[in-house]
Structures are given as C-alpha cells and as structure tokens.
Design a protein around this motif. Structure first.
Motif, PDB file in Angstrom:
ATOM      1  N   PHE A   1      16.364   9.068 -24.910  1.00 57.63           N
ATOM      2  CA  PHE A   1      15.243   8.329 -25.499  1.00 57.63           C
ATOM      3  C   PHE A   1      13.987   8.607 -24.670  1.00 57.63           C
ATOM      4  CE2 PHE A   1      17.328   5.610 -22.410  1.00 57.63           C
ATOM      5  CZ  PHE A   1      16.278   5.041 -21.693  1.00 57.63           C
ATOM      6  N   LEU A   2      12.830   8.307 -25.262  1.00 58.96           N
ATOM      7  CA  LEU A   2      11.567   8.502 -24.558  1.00 58.96           C
ATOM      8  C   LEU A   2      11.126   7.202 -23.906  1.00 58.96           C
ATOM      9  CD1 LEU A   2       9.413  10.722 -26.959  1.00 58.96           C
ATOM     10  CD2 LEU A   2      10.596  11.398 -24.850  1.00 58.96           C
ATOM     11  N   GLU A   3      10.729   7.315 -22.644  1.00 63.51           N
ATOM     12  CA  GLU A   3      10.130   6.193 -21.918  1.00 63.51           C
ATOM     13  C   GLU A   3       8.890   6.750 -21.238  1.00 63.51           C
ATOM     14  OE1 GLU A   3      11.581   3.570 -18.218  1.00 63.51           O
ATOM     15  OE2 GLU A   3      12.844   3.408 -19.999  1.00 63.51           O
ATOM     16  N   ALA A   4       7.738   6.178 -21.537  1.00 63.10           N
ATOM     17  CA  ALA A   4       6.456   6.683 -21.033  1.00 63.10           C
ATOM     18  C   ALA A   4       6.293   8.167 -21.374  1.00 63.10           C
ATOM     19  CB  ALA A   4       6.325   6.442 -19.531  1.00 63.10           C
ATOM     20  N   GLY A   5       6.821   8.568 -22.542  1.00 62.06           N
ATOM     21  CA  GLY A   5       6.701   9.935 -22.998  1.00 62.06           C
ATOM     22  C   GLY A   5       7.623  10.931 -22.311  1.00 62.06           C
ATOM     23  N   ILE A   6       8.549  10.433 -21.483  1.00 59.71           N
ATOM     24  CA  ILE A   6       9.459  11.294 -20.713  1.00 59.71           C
ATOM     25  C   ILE A   6      10.889  11.045 -21.196  1.00 59.71           C
ATOM     26  CG2 ILE A   6      10.319  11.831 -18.390  1.00 59.71           C
ATOM     27  CD1 ILE A   6       7.610  10.631 -17.341  1.00 59.71           C
ATOM     28  N   PRO A   7      11.669  12.109 -21.485  1.00 60.76           N
ATOM     29  CA  PRO A   7      13.067  11.917 -21.914  1.00 60.76           C
ATOM     30  C   PRO A   7      13.907  11.249 -20.817  1.00 60.76           C
ATOM     31  CG  PRO A   7      12.340  14.174 -22.345  1.00 60.76           C
ATOM     32  CD  PRO A   7      11.288  13.526 -21.488  1.00 60.76           C
ATOM     33  N   HIS A   8      14.631  10.193 -21.197  1.00 62.41           N
ATOM     34  CA  HIS A   8      15.486   9.425 -20.292  1.00 62.41           C
ATOM     35  C   HIS A   8      16.855   9.217 -20.929  1.00 62.41           C
ATOM     36  CE1 HIS A   8      11.749   8.267 -18.304  1.00 62.41           C
ATOM     37  NE2 HIS A   8      12.436   7.635 -17.376  1.00 62.41           N
ATOM     38  N   VAL A   9      17.817   8.836 -20.100  1.00 61.93           N
ATOM     39  CA  VAL A   9      19.110   8.315 -20.547  1.00 61.93           C
ATOM     40  C   VAL A   9      19.446   7.118 -19.656  1.00 61.93           C
ATOM     41  CG1 VAL A   9      20.095  10.439 -21.512  1.00 61.93           C
ATOM     42  CG2 VAL A   9      20.390   9.945 -19.075  1.00 61.93           C
ATOM     43  N   ASP A  10      20.186   6.176 -20.222  1.00 60.60           N
ATOM     44  CA  ASP A  10      20.684   5.065 -19.418  1.00 60.60           C
ATOM     45  C   ASP A  10      21.953   5.511 -18.705  1.00 60.60           C
ATOM     46  OD1 ASP A  10      18.686   3.208 -20.071  1.00 60.60           O
ATOM     47  OD2 ASP A  10      19.755   2.555 -21.866  1.00 60.60           O
TER      48      ASP A  10
ATOM     49  N   LEU B   1       2.057   0.841 -17.491  1.00 54.22           N
ATOM     50  CA  LEU B   1       3.515   0.892 -17.624  1.00 54.22           C
ATOM     51  C   LEU B   1       4.207   0.946 -16.260  1.00 54.22           C
ATOM     52  CD1 LEU B   1       3.999   3.388 -20.598  1.00 54.22           C
ATOM     53  CD2 LEU B   1       4.010   0.881 -20.631  1.00 54.22           C
ATOM     54  N   GLU B   2       3.510   1.457 -15.262  1.00 51.66           N
ATOM     55  CA  GLU B   2       4.114   1.610 -13.934  1.00 51.66           C
ATOM     56  C   GLU B   2       4.266   0.268 -13.218  1.00 51.66           C
ATOM     57  OE1 GLU B   2       5.925   2.785 -10.636  1.00 51.66           O
ATOM     58  OE2 GLU B   2       5.719   3.888 -12.493  1.00 51.66           O
ATOM     59  N   TRP B   3       3.260  -0.575 -13.319  1.00 53.75           N
ATOM     60  CA  TRP B   3       3.258  -1.845 -12.580  1.00 53.75           C
ATOM     61  C   TRP B   3       3.687  -2.970 -13.500  1.00 53.75           C
ATOM     62  CZ3 TRP B   3       3.310   0.033  -8.097  1.00 53.75           C
ATOM     63  CH2 TRP B   3       2.570   1.181  -7.792  1.00 53.75           C
ATOM     64  N   ASP B   4       4.698  -3.740 -13.074  1.00 54.68           N
ATOM     65  CA  ASP B   4       5.194  -4.820 -13.922  1.00 54.68           C
ATOM     66  C   ASP B   4       5.581  -6.028 -13.073  1.00 54.68           C
ATOM     67  OD1 ASP B   4       7.748  -4.308 -12.853  1.00 54.68           O
ATOM     68  OD2 ASP B   4       8.307  -3.034 -14.523  1.00 54.68           O
ATOM     69  N   ALA B   5       5.887  -7.115 -13.764  1.00 54.82           N
ATOM     70  CA  ALA B   5       6.231  -8.363 -13.078  1.00 54.82           C
ATOM     71  C   ALA B   5       7.525  -8.244 -12.278  1.00 54.82           C
ATOM     72  CB  ALA B   5       6.336  -9.499 -14.095  1.00 54.82           C
TER      73      ALA B   5
ATOM     74  N   ALA C   1       0.836  -1.210   0.000  1.00 56.67           N
ATOM     75  CA  ALA C   1       0.000   0.000   0.000  1.00 56.67           C
ATOM     76  C   ALA C   1       0.873   1.263   0.000  1.00 56.67           C
ATOM     77  CB  ALA C   1      -0.947  -0.005   1.194  1.00 56.67           C
ATOM     78  N   ASP C   2       1.941   1.282   0.805  1.00 50.15           N
ATOM     79  CA  ASP C   2       2.822   2.452   0.842  1.00 50.15           C
ATOM     80  C   ASP C   2       3.573   2.625  -0.470  1.00 50.15           C
ATOM     81  OD1 ASP C   2       2.264   3.490   3.384  1.00 50.15           O
ATOM     82  OD2 ASP C   2       3.704   2.162   4.352  1.00 50.15           O
ATOM     83  N   ILE C   3       4.111   1.527  -1.005  1.00 47.98           N
ATOM     84  CA  ILE C   3       4.852   1.595  -2.270  1.00 47.98           C
ATOM     85  C   ILE C   3       3.928   2.112  -3.373  1.00 47.98           C
ATOM     86  CG2 ILE C   3       6.030   0.237  -4.048  1.00 47.98           C
ATOM     87  CD1 ILE C   3       6.975  -1.628  -1.676  1.00 47.98           C
ATOM     88  N   ARG C   4       2.732   1.560  -3.440  1.00 50.06           N
ATOM     89  CA  ARG C   4       1.779   1.973  -4.469  1.00 50.06           C
ATOM     90  C   ARG C   4       1.363   3.437  -4.289  1.00 50.06           C
ATOM     91  NH1 ARG C   4      -0.567  -1.371  -7.983  1.00 50.06           N
ATOM     92  NH2 ARG C   4       0.010  -3.547  -7.869  1.00 50.06           N
ATOM     93  N   ARG C   5       1.128   3.862  -3.063  1.00 50.79           N
ATOM     94  CA  ARG C   5       0.709   5.244  -2.794  1.00 50.79           C
ATOM     95  C   ARG C   5       1.763   6.226  -3.313  1.00 50.79           C
ATOM     96  NH1 ARG C   5       2.363   8.215   1.304  1.00 50.79           N
ATOM     97  NH2 ARG C   5       2.972   6.417   2.570  1.00 50.79           N
ATOM     98  N   ILE C   6       3.026   5.946  -3.046  1.00 52.01           N
ATOM     99  CA  ILE C   6       4.106   6.852  -3.461  1.00 52.01           C
ATOM    100  C   ILE C   6       4.261   6.842  -4.980  1.00 52.01           C
ATOM    101  CG2 ILE C   6       6.597   7.256  -3.353  1.00 52.01           C
ATOM    102  CD1 ILE C   6       6.375   5.991  -0.442  1.00 52.01           C
ATOM    103  N   ARG C   7       4.363   5.656  -5.563  1.00 50.69           N
ATOM    104  CA  ARG C   7       4.576   5.583  -7.014  1.00 50.69           C
ATOM    105  C   ARG C   7       3.378   6.117  -7.793  1.00 50.69           C
ATOM    106  NH1 ARG C   7       7.297  -0.301  -7.705  1.00 50.69           N
ATOM    107  NH2 ARG C   7       6.327  -0.108  -9.756  1.00 50.69           N
ATOM    108  N   GLU C   8       2.162   5.885  -7.301  1.00 47.72           N
ATOM    109  CA  GLU C   8       0.986   6.433  -7.982  1.00 47.72           C
ATOM    110  C   GLU C   8       0.984   7.953  -7.913  1.00 47.72           C
ATOM    111  OE1 GLU C   8      -2.381   4.363  -6.291  1.00 47.72           O
ATOM    112  OE2 GLU C   8      -1.941   2.564  -7.459  1.00 47.72           O
ATOM    113  N   ALA C   9       1.360   8.532  -6.770  1.00 50.90           N
ATOM    114  CA  ALA C   9       1.394   9.994  -6.635  1.00 50.90           C
ATOM    115  C   ALA C   9       2.439  10.595  -7.565  1.00 50.90           C
ATOM    116  CB  ALA C   9       1.684  10.383  -5.182  1.00 50.90           C
ATOM    117  N   VAL C  10       3.638  10.000  -7.598  1.00 52.96           N
ATOM    118  CA  VAL C  10       4.741  10.583  -8.361  1.00 52.96           C
ATOM    119  C   VAL C  10       4.617  10.285  -9.851  1.00 52.96           C
ATOM    120  CG1 VAL C  10       7.255  10.549  -8.710  1.00 52.96           C
ATOM    121  CG2 VAL C  10       6.308  10.591  -6.382  1.00 52.96           C
ATOM    122  N   PHE C  11       4.519   9.017 -10.200  1.00 53.00           N
ATOM    123  CA  PHE C  11       4.587   8.658 -11.614  1.00 53.00           C
ATOM    124  C   PHE C  11       3.246   8.790 -12.336  1.00 53.00           C
ATOM    125  CE2 PHE C  11       8.198   6.094  -9.846  1.00 53.00           C
ATOM    126  CZ  PHE C  11       9.194   6.879 -10.387  1.00 53.00           C
ATOM    127  N   ILE C  12       2.180   8.289 -11.734  1.00 52.10           N
ATOM    128  CA  ILE C  12       0.892   8.272 -12.427  1.00 52.10           C
ATOM    129  C   ILE C  12       0.205   9.638 -12.332  1.00 52.10           C
ATOM    130  CG2 ILE C  12      -1.398   7.195 -12.485  1.00 52.10           C
ATOM    131  CD1 ILE C  12       0.053   4.575 -11.536  1.00 52.10           C
TER     132      ILE C  12
END
Length: 144
Positions: free
Chosen positions: A126-135, A36-40, A16-27
C-alpha cells in the motif's frame, strides 16, 4: 569510526536531534510532507537515538501498542549496521515492556532488512506518504 551505541531518548530533551534526523531522512530525502511526519504519537512514544560518540545518527520510536516506527539513519551512516543496532534496542525494550508482538509499516525496499530481524509481511503493498509499504509483524520469543 567510533562504536555505535543506542540509548533511550527523551522527546523533550532530545527533540532537536530526533527532528534533525527525521527531517533529513523523511522530509528532505523522501519528500514526506512535514504534516505527515510529525504526529501526536511522538508525545507518548519511547524514542531511541543511535549515537556515534556524542553525535546522533539514527532514531526510532516504539508506541505503547508495540508499533515501531520512524526508523531512520542519516545517509552517511547507512550500511554500517546502525539500523540493526537501533532495531535490536527497540525489540529488547518492547520485550521488556511485555509487548508480545512488534508491528511496523515497512517501506517495501526495506523488507529484507526487517525479515532478517524476524518480521514477517502480513499485508498487501500500500502507499503511505506516496511510498510503497507493507505491514510487518514480529512475535516475541517466549523465554523458557
């Protein structure tokens, strides 16, 4: 403000805590689609929670291959070294697991933060989830 501490999290117990934080920030903030946020990888990752008292304010995960991801801090706690504390804990755990290299895909605006921690850009933008990223990659220092 209480002292920030970082602890290992349990994906099931602390979900619940992990989801609350990631949903607030990323989603909510960054408009990352939930699919795209939740994966195996969440099932096999080592998860971390940054805590102020009993309240979870940040999270990150470490995959078995050394990839670090989903580094996120709630908006009200940014700029208070929470991200630094999270990343230091993840790097120590990676080294304890004998992962010689830590890798991540950083949002371009965050590259200076990761560079301060020893990461180097190793890709074009490169774009990931529409956001510019670099490795980025960080080599573990060998202990003498």
């Amino acid at each position: 403000m209480n002292k920030i501490r970082v602890r290992l999290a349990d994906w099931q117990k602390d979900n619940a805590d992990i989801r609350r934080i990631r949903e607030a920030v990323f989603i909510a903030e960054q408009n990352v689609p939930p699919e795209l946020e939740w994966d195996a990888d969440d099932n096999t990752a080592v998860h971390f929670l940054a805590m102020e008292g009993d309240y979870a304010i940040g999270t990150a995960r470490l995959l078995p291959d050394g990839h670090i991801g989903r580094v996120s801090v709630l908006k009200d706690w940014r700029g208070l070294k929470v991200g630094d504390a999270l990343m230091q804990a993840v790097i120590v755990e990676a080294q304890n697991r004998d992962l010689k290299q830590q890798m991540l895909s950083a949002q371009v605006h965050a590259t200076p933060f990761y560079e301060r921690l020893g990461f180097k850009v190793v890709s074009e933008e490169f774009l990931e989830a529409g956001i510019p990223h670099v490795d980025m990659v960080r080599e573990s220092r060998e202990l003498a």
